[in-house]
Write an enzyme that holds these catalytic residues in place. Structure first.
Site, PDB file in Angstrom:
ATOM      1  N   SER A 399       0.817  -1.209   0.000  1.00 30.27           N
ATOM      2  CA  SER A 399       0.000   0.000   0.000  1.00 30.27           C
ATOM      3  C   SER A 399       0.852   1.261   0.000  1.00 30.27           C
ATOM      4  O   SER A 399       0.560   2.219  -0.724  1.00 30.27           O
ATOM      5  CB  SER A 399      -0.938   0.010   1.207  1.00 30.27           C
ATOM      6  OG  SER A 399      -1.975  -0.929   1.012  1.00 30.27           O
ATOM      7  N   SER A 523      -2.603  -7.684  -6.431  1.00 28.72           N
ATOM      8  CA  SER A 523      -2.321  -6.584  -5.502  1.00 28.72           C
ATOM      9  C   SER A 523      -3.518  -5.640  -5.403  1.00 28.72           C
ATOM     10  O   SER A 523      -3.819  -5.140  -4.333  1.00 28.72           O
ATOM     11  CB  SER A 523      -1.064  -5.828  -5.915  1.00 28.72           C
ATOM     12  OG  SER A 523      -1.097  -5.480  -7.268  1.00 28.72           O
ATOM     13  N   ASN A 526      -6.057  -7.570  -3.148  1.00 29.83           N
ATOM     14  CA  ASN A 526      -5.731  -8.015  -1.792  1.00 29.83           C
ATOM     15  C   ASN A 526      -4.727  -7.172  -1.010  1.00 29.83           C
ATOM     16  O   ASN A 526      -4.600  -7.351   0.190  1.00 29.83           O
ATOM     17  CB  ASN A 526      -5.179  -9.443  -1.840  1.00 29.83           C
ATOM     18  CG  ASN A 526      -6.179 -10.432  -2.368  1.00 29.83           C
ATOM     19  OD1 ASN A 526      -7.264 -10.584  -1.823  1.00 29.83           O
ATOM     20  ND2 ASN A 526      -5.829 -11.098  -3.449  1.00 29.83           N
ATOM     21  N   TYR A 527      -3.990  -6.307  -1.683  1.00 30.16           N
ATOM     22  CA  TYR A 527      -2.889  -5.631  -0.982  1.00 30.16           C
ATOM     23  C   TYR A 527      -2.951  -4.121  -0.936  1.00 30.16           C
ATOM     24  O   TYR A 527      -2.405  -3.509  -0.031  1.00 30.16           O
ATOM     25  CB  TYR A 527      -1.552  -6.063  -1.585  1.00 30.16           C
ATOM     26  CG  TYR A 527      -1.166  -7.464  -1.203  1.00 30.16           C
ATOM     27  CD1 TYR A 527      -0.691  -7.730   0.074  1.00 30.16           C
ATOM     28  CD2 TYR A 527      -1.308  -8.512  -2.087  1.00 30.16           C
ATOM     29  CE1 TYR A 527      -0.355  -9.014   0.447  1.00 30.16           C
ATOM     30  CE2 TYR A 527      -0.972  -9.808  -1.724  1.00 30.16           C
ATOM     31  CZ  TYR A 527      -0.491 -10.055  -0.450  1.00 30.16           C
ATOM     32  OH  TYR A 527      -0.164 -11.323  -0.074  1.00 30.16           O
ATOM     33  N   CYS A 528      -3.538  -3.511  -1.964  1.00 32.00           N
ATOM     34  CA  CYS A 528      -3.541  -2.044  -2.003  1.00 32.00           C
ATOM     35  C   CYS A 528      -4.778  -1.503  -1.307  1.00 32.00           C
ATOM     36  O   CYS A 528      -5.899  -1.829  -1.702  1.00 32.00           O
ATOM     37  CB  CYS A 528      -3.500  -1.567  -3.446  1.00 32.00           C
ATOM     38  SG  CYS A 528      -2.004  -2.057  -4.311  1.00 32.00           S
TER      39      CYS A 528
END
Length: 568
Positions: A399, A523, A526-528
DNA sequence: AAATAGACTTGGAAAAATTTTT
DNA sequence: AAAAATTTTTCCAAGTCTATTT
């Protein structure tokens, strides 16, 4: 039970983080739970097409035929070339064929007639009229509707994967020792239903019974069954758009954000640990450094007899790292999903020295970090912050990378840019995150042709540009086809337009090549932190739908009205 | 303290749906 | 309107991590 989605939106994010936290931490994840159970795949329909053994047709009973058809359907996949796959399949099929069967070896079997049959079936399905397709789709939707939602404390919440997996041959990734094993049909007897104590239990298919019915309100699944291949539980859970999943997801980002408050201390500490006397301290310090700097996964222990040989940070072996003088380390290992991680990184001299020491006197197959494990590592992380574990670093670094890269690139954005250009800038930032997390994909099937098409387009435009420039220098006596603008002014403005078009095409091509084997979706999903993306959309005037599909917008309703200056 | 079970998130491939090109 | 290309969704495998058992 009414099956339409509820129109009233449950704005749980209007509450404070503490309240949300306490809802999720509560032992009781729900008070009432009502649903219609799960949907089973259709029974097998025999086609009576034989397998040819040694050139002669062999008729099979429906069970044998079903498994033969699973194999035939994979005839063109890479699995068919793999020894392990064939061995496992043959073991399962042989058992179904029984003793003294005509078919005695897989090598002499020819499944091509079944394969052709499947192809014809597919063709027929494709050739239905659009009315037929539409009617079938509607019928299917009507049938499935009852399973799509569950009633949780009176709210309609979407259920994910309510369709029970059909039987098939196990498609493990990488060199999975179990690939090709028969995944048997899941029976109602294999399934445990989780439902509110006072609700009617959905009836199992006629002639069957549920494996069990529980009313466990400490969990969020509506059905569970054992995956016989890996002896692991599988669950029918709620969709990412459900309030419970979204709440968890929101808190995941809140936790990652609060890592900012102690990341400096953690970094100071692990640097200190590199010089400790105790080897376990040095290993801990280096491992956390790798997890922080390289976004490695923690690397839990795996059973190499039962699973593909893949590793993460704590399970790295000596063979996966090499020292590159004077101060770099080369990583080369298979990570999750057997995706290769290959990276040479410059490290601090203390780290170099530590790793040199960890390797010394060990065999290639020895553990690099033999004095630590994920439990110890995560226990240590808990001393900095409640809920801190290794995976939080991945979320945090992903992030913060997106935030930083977007801000770096934002200066390049001008008001006359097209949405496509702006999206392309977003994607460059997104790509940095994907590279950090090593999110890869197979090159798209159409990659080569699609690059060629683009090159052709660019060439065409360049030829046209030359003609325009020539025409400006000395106007042609007779008009040439295709016609060019008449006045010098209109030619000049056309030249500018074409130049811009060529630049855009070149940029698009560059992006395509850079993204050849990089996957941005993982991403983004699930990640940003979605608030970074949404705030950026607001600032640059790009519709959120250009970056978040319908499903992702459903997943992130809580992020939609964040301020446009949101910083991770 | 080590092993195992359980429940949940993350992941790439493939199928399906949609859009663009011919 | 057909085909091709691209995007979105589905599928289910493969991770993480905590709680429980040995």
């Amino acid at each position: 039970m009414d099956t339409k989605p509820d129109d009233g939106v449950y704005k749980w994010w209007a509450q404070s983080d503490d309240t949300i936290q306490s809802i999720l931490n509560s032992d009781q994840k729900w008070q009432t739970l009502k649903h219609n159970g799960v949907l089973f795949p259709p029974d097998y329909q025999p086609h009576s097409i034989p397998v040819y053994y040694d050139g002669k047709p062999v008729k099979l009973d429906p069970e044998q035929e079903e498994v033969a058809t699973m194999y035939a359907s994979m005839l063109e996949s890479d699995y068919i070339q793999k020894k392990q796959f064939n061995e496992n399949f043959w073991a399962a099929w042989k058992e179904l064929l029984g003793k003294n069967h005509t078919i005695k070896s897989l090598a002499k079997c020819d499944f091509s007639k079944i394969w052709e049959h499947l192809l014809t079936e597919k063709e027929t399905k494709l050739n239905r009229t659009s009315e037929e397709k539409k009617a079938e789709k509607e019928l299917k939707a009507k049938f499935e509707d009852a399973y799509k939602y569950a009633l949780v404390d009176g709210r309609k919440e979407k259920v994910q994967q309510f369709k029970i997996e059909p039987p098939g041959l196990f498609r493990g990734r990488g060199t999975h020792p179990k690939m090709g094993m028969l995944k048997k049909r899941i029976q109602p007897e294999d399934i445990t239903i989780n439902i509110g104590r006072l609700e009617d239990v959905p009836p199992p298919p006629t002639g069957h019974k549920w494996g069990g019915v529980v009313s466990n309100n400490t969990v969020l699944w509506v059905a569970a069954f054992k995956d016989a291949i890996n002896n692991k539980n599988k669950y029918v859970q709620f969709a990412s758009g459900s309030s419970m999943k979204a709440m968890n997801d929101y808190l995941k980002y809140q936790t990652a954000r609060s890592l900012k408050d102690c990341i400096e201390k953690i970094r100071e500490d692990y640097k200190q640990q590199w010089t400790e006397k105790q080897e376990s301290d040095r290993q801990l310090g280096v491992a956390i450094y790798f997890i922080d700097k390289l976004a490695l996964r923690v690397g839990n222990e795996k059973d190499d007899e039962e699973e593909a040989d893949t590793v993460g940070c704590c399970s790295l072996r000596v063979e996966h790292v090499s020292l590159v003088a004077p101060s770099s380390i080369k990583f080369d290992f298979l990570g999750k999903d057997s995706i290769r991680y290959e990276n040479t990184v410059e490290v601090e001299k203390e780290v170099y020295k530590c790793v040199k020491g960890f390797i010394e006197g060990k065999k290639k197959s020895d553990m690099l970090f033999h004095k630590i494990n994920p439990s110890k590592l995560n226990d240590h992380l808990k001393s900095y912050m409640e809920k801190l574990s290794a995976k939080v670093f991945r979320t945090y670094n992903a992030s913060i990378t997106l935030d930083r890269e977007l801000k770096k690139l934002e200066r390049e954005i001008t008001s006359d840019m097209s949405v496509a250009e702006k999206v392309s800038i977003f994607n460059s930032a997104n790509r940095q995150v994907a590279i950090l997390c090593n999110h890869q994909r197979a090159a798209p099937k159409t990659f080569d042709t699609s690059v060629e098409t683009m090159e052709k387009k660019i060439e065409d435009q360049e030829t046209y540009l030359e003609r325009l420039q020539q025409a400006l220098k000395e106007p042609p006596k007779k008009p040439t086809q295709p016609l060019l603008p008449k006045t010098p002014e209109s030619i000049s403005s056309k030249i500018e337009a074409i130049k811009k078009k060529i630049d855009d095409l070149k940029q698009e091509k560059k992006m395509k090549i850079e993204n050849k084997t990089v996957s941005l979706t993982t991403s983004r999903t699930n990640y940003c932190d979605p608030r970074i993306t949404i705030a950026w959309c607001k600032r640059t005037d790009v519709p959120v739908a250009k970056l978040f599909s319908k499903t992702l917008q459903d997943k992130f309703p809580w992020a939609l009205d964040c301020p446009n200056n949101y910083t991770f």
